[in-house]
Enzyme design. Structure first.
Site, short mmCIF file in Angstrom:
data_model
loop_
_atom_site.label_atom_id
_atom_site.label_comp_id
_atom_site.label_asym_id
_atom_site.label_seq_id
_atom_site.Cartn_x
_atom_site.Cartn_y
_atom_site.Cartn_z
N ASP A 105 0.86 -1.18 0.00
CA ASP A 105 0.00 0.00 0.00
C ASP A 105 0.90 1.24 0.00
OD1 ASP A 105 -2.97 0.96 0.51
OD2 ASP A 105 -1.79 1.99 2.03
N HIS A 297 -7.05 -6.51 -1.02
CA HIS A 297 -6.02 -5.50 -0.83
C HIS A 297 -5.01 -5.82 0.26
CE1 HIS A 297 -4.20 -1.53 -0.84
NE2 HIS A 297 -4.42 -1.44 0.47
#
Length: 320
Positions: A105, A297
């Site tokens: 991320d 994610h």
């Protein structure tokens, strides 16, 4: 904390940084793991354990603005110059010449910048979900605003402190919303465009209507909830508030990554889809890619064994 080594502290780049250090101190180059938002070094708990057990030294800091690390007051203190210098300061503190930087991320964006800014301190780079991209032709915030509108969370973060308040007043709900696996799709069915108005999703959330499976145990979730209840979310959100500043200050930077690199993609990441890594080889000549199937994610937490195995195999193959 659950399955975590002792927490250490270092004075680096004008802040006090909390970090974890595990595995044999003689192993080199170590792997330095950089988390994203809203996460912590704790997000790497599975990899810290697996890498250390494999004989690899692993270091995982709570980065500037997060967890046990200081949260400076000024927004400008969270630009990419500060974030990368923090990691160099940690290497200096530990008397380490070079490391392999692994990032997920926002941490992925930081680690891809490391070989551009500090090439003599970087042995290799691993991006998890976050690809390395060429510099945008215009301010990225303008791109986000035009493509997704004013309610897109990154745009919202620029314009007010309201998201900080919403998340801080709904800490447990924030992690209920975020830390879940994506819904499986039927064969041939394309994923719907994600709703990126994250603050409003948190405010309107109804757990009874959420059919997604959580990726955290109750005990693991409590670590995040307790930490963010204490720290708030503003430190991490300030990273987003420097996107324009980072873009402005990168005009003269050579974006070619000249170290061995690994890109780990997640099949069902709606925010950082695997397609974003298409063509990365033009900027990262020595690149390997791997796709983690059936992951959203939070890949290192959703598929911890697979991610750890990929890191260990690549590290041994490329660095012994």
């Amino acid at each position: 904390m659950i399955d975590m080594p002792p927490l250490h502290f270092a004075e680096v780049n004008g802040i006090r940084m909390g970090y974890y250090d595990s595995g044999p101190i003689s192993d080199t180059p170590p792997m330095l793991l950089c988390h994203g938002w809203p996460e912590l070094a704790f997000s790497w708990r599975h990899q810290i354990k697996a890498l250390a057990a494999a004989g690899i030294r692993v270091i995982a800091p709570d980065q500037r603005g997060f967890g046990a690390t200081d949260r400076p007051e000024h927004v400008e203190d969270y630009d990419i110059a500060h974030l990368t210098a923090d990691l160099v300061g940690l290497l200096d503190h530990l008397q380490i010449d070079r490391a392999i930087f692994v990032g997920h991320d926002w941490g992925g964006f930081v680690v891809w910048q490391m070989p551009l800014r500090y090439p003599d301190r970087v042995a290799g780079v691993v991006g998890i979900n976050t690809p390395h991209l060429a510099r945008a032709p215009v301010d990225p915030i303008a791109i986000y605003r035009k493509r997704f509108g004013d309610t897109m969370y990154v745009v919202q973060f620029q314009d007010s402190q309201e998201p900080d308040r919403i998340f801080a007043e709904n800490v447990a709900t924030t992690f209920e919303v975020f830390m879940r696996k994506p819904m499986p799709l039927a064969p041939g069915v394309a994923a719907a465009r994600p709703n990126l108005a994250f603050p409003q999703l948190v405010e309107a959330y109804d757990a009874a209507k959420d059919r997604r499976l959580p990726i955290l145990t109750d005990e693991e979730k409590q670590v995040f909830v307790e930490t963010y209840t204490e720290t708030g979310f503003t430190g991490g959100i300030n990273w987003y508030r420097n996107i324009t500043r980072n873009w402005e200050h990168s005009a003269d930077l050579d974006h070619t990554v000249r170290v061995p690199a690994l890109m780990i993609m997640a099949e069902h990441d709606a925010v950082l889809p695997p397609s974003m890594a298409d063509g990365m080889e033009r900027l990262v000549p020595d690149l390997e890619k791997h796709l983690v199937r059936d992951s959203g994610h939070w890949t290192q937490q959703e598929k911890p064994d697979e991610v750890s195995a990929l890191l260990i195999a690549w590290r041994r193959r490329r660095f012994g």
